[in-house]
Design a protein around this motif. Structure first.
Motif, PDB file in Angstrom:
ATOM      1  N   ASP A  99      15.258  -2.471  54.535  1.00 18.22           N
ATOM      2  CA  ASP A  99      14.678  -1.348  53.819  1.00 18.22           C
ATOM      3  C   ASP A  99      13.192  -1.245  54.145  1.00 18.22           C
ATOM      4  N   PRO A 100      12.769  -0.130  54.734  1.00 17.48           N
ATOM      5  CA  PRO A 100      11.361   0.001  55.104  1.00 17.48           C
ATOM      6  C   PRO A 100      10.432  -0.106  53.896  1.00 17.48           C
ATOM      7  N   GLY A 101      10.961   0.192  52.703  1.00 24.83           N
ATOM      8  CA  GLY A 101      10.144   0.076  51.511  1.00 24.83           C
ATOM      9  C   GLY A 101       9.584  -1.323  51.322  1.00 24.83           C
ATOM     10  N   LEU A 102      10.263  -2.290  51.919  1.00 25.46           N
ATOM     11  CA  LEU A 102       9.771  -3.669  51.840  1.00 25.46           C
ATOM     12  C   LEU A 102       8.364  -3.776  52.390  1.00 25.46           C
ATOM     13  N   PHE A 103       8.029  -2.894  53.299  1.00 25.56           N
ATOM     14  CA  PHE A 103       6.711  -2.948  53.916  1.00 25.56           C
ATOM     15  C   PHE A 103       5.798  -1.845  53.384  1.00 25.56           C
ATOM     16  N   GLY A 104       6.216  -1.245  52.288  1.00 29.57           N
ATOM     17  CA  GLY A 104       5.323  -0.325  51.599  1.00 29.57           C
ATOM     18  C   GLY A 104       5.214   1.054  52.221  1.00 29.57           C
ATOM     19  N   CYS A 105       6.147   1.392  53.075  1.00 31.28           N
ATOM     20  CA  CYS A 105       6.071   2.688  53.726  1.00 31.28           C
ATOM     21  C   CYS A 105       7.473   3.105  54.130  1.00 31.28           C
TER      22      CYS A 105
ATOM     23  N   SER B  71      25.018  -2.324  50.420  1.00 32.08           N
ATOM     24  CA  SER B  71      24.119  -2.833  51.441  1.00 32.08           C
ATOM     25  C   SER B  71      23.708  -4.238  51.057  1.00 32.08           C
ATOM     26  N   PRO B  72      23.897  -5.168  51.939  1.00 39.31           N
ATOM     27  CA  PRO B  72      23.650  -6.567  51.614  1.00 39.31           C
ATOM     28  C   PRO B  72      22.163  -6.846  51.506  1.00 39.31           C
ATOM     29  N   SER B  73      21.841  -7.947  50.877  1.00 39.30           N
ATOM     30  CA  SER B  73      20.440  -8.285  50.681  1.00 39.30           C
ATOM     31  C   SER B  73      20.274  -9.791  50.649  1.00 39.30           C
ATOM     32  N   ILE B  74      19.040 -10.197  50.788  1.00 36.85           N
ATOM     33  CA  ILE B  74      18.710 -11.614  50.771  1.00 36.85           C
ATOM     34  C   ILE B  74      18.015 -11.925  49.456  1.00 36.85           C
ATOM     35  N   PRO B  75      18.535 -12.868  48.681  1.00 34.50           N
ATOM     36  CA  PRO B  75      17.877 -13.203  47.422  1.00 34.50           C
ATOM     37  C   PRO B  75      16.568 -13.929  47.678  1.00 34.50           C
ATOM     38  N   LEU B  76      15.570 -13.551  46.929  1.00 35.79           N
ATOM     39  CA  LEU B  76      14.272 -14.214  47.039  1.00 35.79           C
ATOM     40  C   LEU B  76      14.147 -15.209  45.903  1.00 35.79           C
ATOM     41  N   LEU B  77      14.130 -16.480  46.252  1.00 36.72           N
ATOM     42  CA  LEU B  77      13.954 -17.545  45.269  1.00 36.72           C
ATOM     43  C   LEU B  77      12.511 -18.002  45.371  1.00 36.72           C
ATOM     44  N   GLY B  78      11.659 -17.292  44.689  1.00 38.00           N
ATOM     45  CA  GLY B  78      10.212 -17.458  44.867  1.00 38.00           C
ATOM     46  C   GLY B  78       9.759 -18.887  44.807  1.00 38.00           C
ATOM     47  N   ARG B  79       9.958 -19.489  43.701  1.00 40.38           N
ATOM     48  CA  ARG B  79       9.707 -20.916  43.626  1.00 40.38           C
ATOM     49  C   ARG B  79      10.869 -21.546  42.900  1.00 40.38           C
ATOM     50  N   SER B  95      15.377  -9.345  45.189  1.00 38.82           N
ATOM     51  CA  SER B  95      16.209  -9.235  46.377  1.00 38.82           C
ATOM     52  C   SER B  95      15.414  -8.565  47.485  1.00 38.82           C
ATOM     53  N   LEU B  96      15.496  -9.106  48.662  1.00 39.24           N
ATOM     54  CA  LEU B  96      14.906  -8.435  49.806  1.00 39.24           C
ATOM     55  C   LEU B  96      15.944  -7.490  50.372  1.00 39.24           C
ATOM     56  N   PRO B  97      15.611  -6.239  50.513  1.00 36.87           N
ATOM     57  CA  PRO B  97      16.581  -5.289  51.049  1.00 36.87           C
ATOM     58  C   PRO B  97      16.763  -5.469  52.543  1.00 36.87           C
ATOM     59  N   VAL B  98      17.275  -6.606  52.919  1.00 34.85           N
ATOM     60  CA  VAL B  98      17.447  -6.968  54.320  1.00 34.85           C
ATOM     61  C   VAL B  98      18.851  -7.522  54.491  1.00 34.85           C
ATOM     62  N   ASP B  99      19.532  -7.065  55.519  1.00 39.80           N
ATOM     63  CA  ASP B  99      20.866  -7.576  55.807  1.00 39.80           C
ATOM     64  C   ASP B  99      20.755  -8.994  56.351  1.00 39.80           C
ATOM     65  N   PRO B 100      21.347  -9.969  55.658  1.00 45.08           N
ATOM     66  CA  PRO B 100      21.254 -11.347  56.137  1.00 45.08           C
ATOM     67  C   PRO B 100      21.846 -11.519  57.531  1.00 45.08           C
ATOM     68  N   GLY B 101      22.759 -10.636  57.887  1.00 44.08           N
ATOM     69  CA  GLY B 101      23.349 -10.722  59.212  1.00 44.08           C
ATOM     70  C   GLY B 101      22.314 -10.642  60.320  1.00 44.08           C
ATOM     71  N   LEU B 102      21.173 -10.050  59.994  1.00 40.97           N
ATOM     72  CA  LEU B 102      20.087  -9.975  60.969  1.00 40.97           C
ATOM     73  C   LEU B 102      19.686 -11.363  61.439  1.00 40.97           C
ATOM     74  N   PHE B 103      19.904 -12.344  60.573  1.00 48.85           N
ATOM     75  CA  PHE B 103      19.523 -13.710  60.921  1.00 48.85           C
ATOM     76  C   PHE B 103      20.731 -14.571  61.258  1.00 48.85           C
ATOM     77  N   GLY B 104      21.859 -13.908  61.490  1.00 46.32           N
ATOM     78  CA  GLY B 104      23.016 -14.630  62.003  1.00 46.32           C
ATOM     79  C   GLY B 104      23.798 -15.414  60.979  1.00 46.32           C
ATOM     80  N   THR B 108      22.057 -16.327  53.593  1.00 47.76           N
ATOM     81  CA  THR B 108      20.710 -16.880  53.607  1.00 47.76           C
ATOM     82  C   THR B 108      19.999 -16.582  52.295  1.00 47.76           C
ATOM     83  N   PHE B 109      18.885 -17.289  52.088  1.00 46.35           N
ATOM     84  CA  PHE B 109      18.006 -16.934  50.978  1.00 46.35           C
ATOM     85  C   PHE B 109      16.578 -17.011  51.479  1.00 46.35           C
ATOM     86  N   ALA B 110      15.660 -16.570  50.655  1.00 49.44           N
ATOM     87  CA  ALA B 110      14.267 -16.497  51.088  1.00 49.44           C
ATOM     88  C   ALA B 110      13.371 -17.278  50.149  1.00 49.44           C
TER      89      ALA B 110
END
Lengths: 217, 217
Positions: A99-105, B71-79, B95-104, B108-110
């Motif tokens: 999602d491009p929104g992740l980068f604020g644009c 649309s899949p996403s990557i959970p952000l486990l901040g701390r 959640s990061l709006p990013v398809d985890p498949g991008l990283f194979g 995944t988590f963040a």
DNA sequence: CATCATAGAGAACACATGTTCTCTTGTCAA
DNA sequence: TTGACAAGAGAACATGTGTTCTCTATGATG
């Protein structure tokens, strides 16, 4: 004015939508926030609606939603072909499911970085540079630029502006700065500025591939 | 085998979703197709579900959707909070709006990186480390680890294994390696290994914040 | 102390909506 | 014709769910 609680509400609804493919009920939002009854949540929802951050279709089930229909992907423009226009579909090599929104644009694009010319800015060979389109250069920013007359490839450089010059600096001493002054200035075409980086491969064999430990010892 | 009617059903649901931002009720699908009662539409819906083209959450309103809707996403486990279990919803900050498949890897988590301990691997303060869950350490890999007894925070380190030791190396000479041998080894808990990096902010003021140009000249 | 605002709990209401059943109609083949 | 089958109409049921009300606890403010 949105409170922390209200930001949580938006984030929950947004992530629920992404995970499930449909919206949550107000009670599911409650459960996600640890609330036990929907009464007080409605105040938050209505407040967020007044703020213009959420929408609903009154009375309809599972219709609370963020106002922005997030565009789901970032186009990857691997290399810039000679034949412009630049942002046409032809150059659209692939889409990053990000999602491009992740980068604020909402309208970013991506370029894959070749080489280690920006290694000093911790951008590695193979990294995906996320670019926000913008054609005016800004001093001190890292930007994707096209230099007319050279091979038609976008490069990432730090832009330094003086009264009558544009300097393009690599973040690597092996690459000397490119200086354009006077009429030459027109050869520099700024595509956009760097707003993010995605690294999809972490090299296991050479964990510090370019700036080795030797630099530190 | 999908009939023309059934393709219409899918197309209607998909376009309804696009236009409205939420899914249609079965009666709204009926209206869209010119049907007057939901009875017969259910047969089509169920058939499409059997074909694997539609999904539903039985009984829930407005949840008929194309299978590819979520649309899949990557959970952000901040701390990592002191109270485990680690991957429970409680620690799910965003959640990061990013398809985890991008990283194979689909699961995944963040973690957001704090400090510059991995600057030598070109991972900056504030970067989002994409981690593939994995509890066995691998020599030479960068991994997110938890060290029992210290403050309960995940740290990113390069793992080096010898016959009887685990060494955790920062990519920054300011941080000495942590060595665990014998019974101490059990204190090291590997959360997963680094498979990617996302940088959402590029510092404009300090383009080379940690490895300055001084390093190169 | 009194007062007000905020957040939440709990109960209750109205009805939209998923789902199932039965009945009718139309089509095609034997 | 008869039978089988698919598509749809119409009715009915159960309940998930948006929404509102009232009441309580807490904290800030005068």
């Amino acid at each position: 004015m949105v409170s922390q609680r209200q930001e949580d509400v938006i984030e929950f609804i947004r992530s629920f939508h992404r995970r499930q493919g449909f919206g949550p009920t107000v009670r599911e939002v409650c459960a996600g926030l640890g609330l036990k009854s929907p009464g007080s949540l409605m105040k938050h929802l209505c407040a967020l609606e007044d703020e213009g951050l959420l929408e609903r279709s009154p009375g309809k089930k599972r219709t609370w939603r963020p106002v922005d229909a997030a565009s789901p992907s970032i186009p990857l423009l691997g290399r810039i072909a000679a034949g412009l226009p630049l942002f046409a579909e032809e150059n659209h090599e692939a889409s990053l499911p990000v999602d491009p929104g992740l980068f604020g644009c909402p309208s970013t694009f991506a370029l894959q970085v070749r080489g280690d010319s920006m290694i000093g800015a911790h951008i590695q060979d193979g990294d995906l540079a996320i670019i926000r389109p913008q054609d005016v250069p800004e001093n001190g920013r890292i930007a994707a630029v096209l230099i007319e007359g050279l091979e038609p490839e976008a490069t990432l450089k730090e832009v330094r502006l003086t009264a009558d010059r544009i300097e393009l600096h690599a973040a690597n001493p092996q690459y000397p700065p490119l200086v354009f002054e006077g009429a030459e200035r027109a050869r520099v075409r700024v595509l956009g500025r760097l707003v993010g980086v995605i690294r999809t491969r972490v090299h296991p064999d050479k964990p510090f591939p370019c700036v080795g430990r030797a630099f530190f010892s």
